[in-house]
Scaffold this motif. Structure first.
Motif, mmCIF file in Angstrom:
data_model
loop_
_atom_site.group_PDB
_atom_site.id
_atom_site.type_symbol
_atom_site.label_atom_id
_atom_site.label_comp_id
_atom_site.label_asym_id
_atom_site.label_seq_id
_atom_site.Cartn_x
_atom_site.Cartn_y
_atom_site.Cartn_z
ATOM 1 N N ARG A 38 7.122 -1.305 9.186
ATOM 2 C CA ARG A 38 7.194 -1.008 7.766
ATOM 3 C C ARG A 38 5.788 -0.877 7.219
ATOM 4 O O ARG A 38 5.001 -1.829 7.277
ATOM 5 C CB ARG A 38 7.953 -2.082 6.994
ATOM 6 C CG ARG A 38 8.206 -1.647 5.542
ATOM 7 C CD ARG A 38 9.034 -2.623 4.750
ATOM 8 N NE ARG A 38 8.263 -3.734 4.239
ATOM 9 C CZ ARG A 38 8.578 -4.438 3.162
ATOM 10 N NH1 ARG A 38 9.693 -4.139 2.491
ATOM 11 N NH2 ARG A 38 7.834 -5.442 2.766
ATOM 12 N N LEU A 39 5.499 0.287 6.690
ATOM 13 C CA LEU A 39 4.220 0.529 6.050
ATOM 14 C C LEU A 39 4.338 0.221 4.561
ATOM 15 O O LEU A 39 5.378 0.454 3.951
ATOM 16 C CB LEU A 39 3.789 1.978 6.245
ATOM 17 C CG LEU A 39 3.720 2.492 7.678
ATOM 18 C CD1 LEU A 39 3.200 3.935 7.681
ATOM 19 C CD2 LEU A 39 2.880 1.605 8.556
ATOM 20 N N TYR A 98 -1.104 7.387 9.210
ATOM 21 C CA TYR A 98 -0.200 7.585 8.081
ATOM 22 C C TYR A 98 -0.948 7.337 6.781
ATOM 23 O O TYR A 98 -1.633 6.325 6.620
ATOM 24 C CB TYR A 98 1.003 6.657 8.205
ATOM 25 C CG TYR A 98 1.995 7.124 9.231
ATOM 26 C CD1 TYR A 98 1.698 7.054 10.591
ATOM 27 C CD2 TYR A 98 3.221 7.659 8.848
ATOM 28 C CE1 TYR A 98 2.610 7.507 11.545
ATOM 29 C CE2 TYR A 98 4.137 8.109 9.781
ATOM 30 C CZ TYR A 98 3.826 8.031 11.128
ATOM 31 O OH TYR A 98 4.731 8.479 12.072
ATOM 32 N N TYR A 99 -0.776 8.276 5.854
ATOM 33 C CA TYR A 99 -1.444 8.213 4.564
ATOM 34 C C TYR A 99 -0.406 8.201 3.449
ATOM 35 O O TYR A 99 0.571 8.952 3.502
ATOM 36 C CB TYR A 99 -2.340 9.431 4.358
ATOM 37 C CG TYR A 99 -3.436 9.603 5.367
ATOM 38 C CD1 TYR A 99 -3.230 10.326 6.535
ATOM 39 C CD2 TYR A 99 -4.699 9.059 5.145
ATOM 40 C CE1 TYR A 99 -4.246 10.494 7.463
ATOM 41 C CE2 TYR A 99 -5.726 9.224 6.061
ATOM 42 C CZ TYR A 99 -5.491 9.939 7.227
ATOM 43 O OH TYR A 99 -6.501 10.110 8.133
ATOM 44 N N CYS A 100 -0.654 7.392 2.437
ATOM 45 C CA CYS A 100 0.159 7.525 1.239
ATOM 46 C C CYS A 100 -0.635 8.324 0.212
ATOM 47 O O CYS A 100 -1.869 8.373 0.254
ATOM 48 C CB CYS A 100 0.578 6.183 0.672
ATOM 49 S SG CYS A 100 -0.737 5.165 -0.001
ATOM 50 N N GLU A 137 -3.169 1.301 2.104
ATOM 51 C CA GLU A 137 -2.062 1.195 3.055
ATOM 52 C C GLU A 137 -2.234 -0.013 3.963
ATOM 53 O O GLU A 137 -3.355 -0.444 4.240
ATOM 54 C CB GLU A 137 -1.961 2.444 3.938
ATOM 55 C CG GLU A 137 -1.734 3.742 3.219
ATOM 56 C CD GLU A 137 -2.995 4.546 3.107
ATOM 57 O OE1 GLU A 137 -2.918 5.783 2.998
ATOM 58 O OE2 GLU A 137 -4.085 3.931 3.110
ATOM 59 N N SER A 138 -1.110 -0.503 4.454
ATOM 60 C CA SER A 138 -1.124 -1.576 5.442
ATOM 61 C C SER A 138 0.181 -1.503 6.243
ATOM 62 O O SER A 138 1.103 -0.782 5.865
ATOM 63 C CB SER A 138 -1.263 -2.942 4.769
ATOM 64 O OG SER A 138 -0.170 -3.180 3.906
ATOM 65 N N GLY A 139 0.216 -2.250 7.338
ATOM 66 C CA GLY A 139 1.448 -2.343 8.115
ATOM 67 C C GLY A 139 1.476 -1.549 9.402
ATOM 68 O O GLY A 139 2.437 -1.618 10.167
ATOM 69 N N GLN A 152 -3.135 3.320 11.074
ATOM 70 C CA GLN A 152 -2.779 3.874 12.374
ATOM 71 C C GLN A 152 -1.437 3.330 12.849
ATOM 72 O O GLN A 152 -1.201 2.120 12.835
ATOM 73 C CB GLN A 152 -3.856 3.528 13.408
ATOM 74 C CG GLN A 152 -3.552 3.982 14.824
ATOM 75 C CD GLN A 152 -3.633 5.492 14.985
ATOM 76 O OE1 GLN A 152 -4.587 6.120 14.540
ATOM 77 N NE2 GLN A 152 -2.638 6.088 15.637
ATOM 78 N N VAL A 153 -0.595 4.226 13.292
ATOM 79 C CA VAL A 153 0.662 3.865 13.935
ATOM 80 C C VAL A 153 0.650 4.438 15.347
ATOM 81 O O VAL A 153 0.448 5.647 15.521
ATOM 82 C CB VAL A 153 1.881 4.402 13.162
ATOM 83 C CG1 VAL A 153 3.167 4.194 13.958
ATOM 84 C CG2 VAL A 153 1.982 3.731 11.799
#
Length: 122
Positions: free
Chosen positions: A19-20, A94-96, A6-8, A117-118
């Motif tokens: 936007r992730l 946030y996890y995908c 993940e990134s963003g 982290q958001v």
């Protein structure tokens, strides 16, 4: 084995957008339904959104419906989560996740990213 990165994530003011992205190198990306989950401090992990393998079907948690949009680009092996009108209560890691079926239950997903982290400030 499916590697998810993940990134963003980042810090944004309430009302802002992020936007992730979740990249999944490899030839099997299109074989999986992809989902986003989140976990806030002291709370259990919760479902956010899911998209089917081909991208034709999506489903959202009530708390994000109308504000978040999940999408995928199978040619780029990437799934996205566009987050608009962010609220402080959206603050979480946030996890995908990748799984064989586009369902809400986290236990149905076989592969998980490391999280991003958001943080939404008021």
């Amino acid at each position: 084995q499916v590697l998810l990165v993940e990134s963003g994530g980042g810090l944004v003011q309430a009302g802002g957008s992020l936007r992730l992205s979740c990249a999944a190198p490899g030839r099997t990306f299109s074989s999986y339904a992809m989902a986003w989950f989140r976990q806030a401090p002291g709370k259990e992990r919760e479902f956010v959104a899911v998209i089917s393998r081909g991208g034709g079907s999506t489903y959202y948690a009530d708390s994000v419906k109308g504000r978040f949009t999940i999408s995928r680009d199978n040619a780029k092996n990437t799934v996205y989560l566009q987050m608009n009108s962010l609220k402080p209560e959206d603050t979480a890691i946030y996890y995908c996740a990748a799984g064989l079926k586009p369902v809400v239950a986290g236990t149905a997903y076989d592969y998980w990213g490391q999280g991003t982290q958001v943080t939404v400030s008021s």
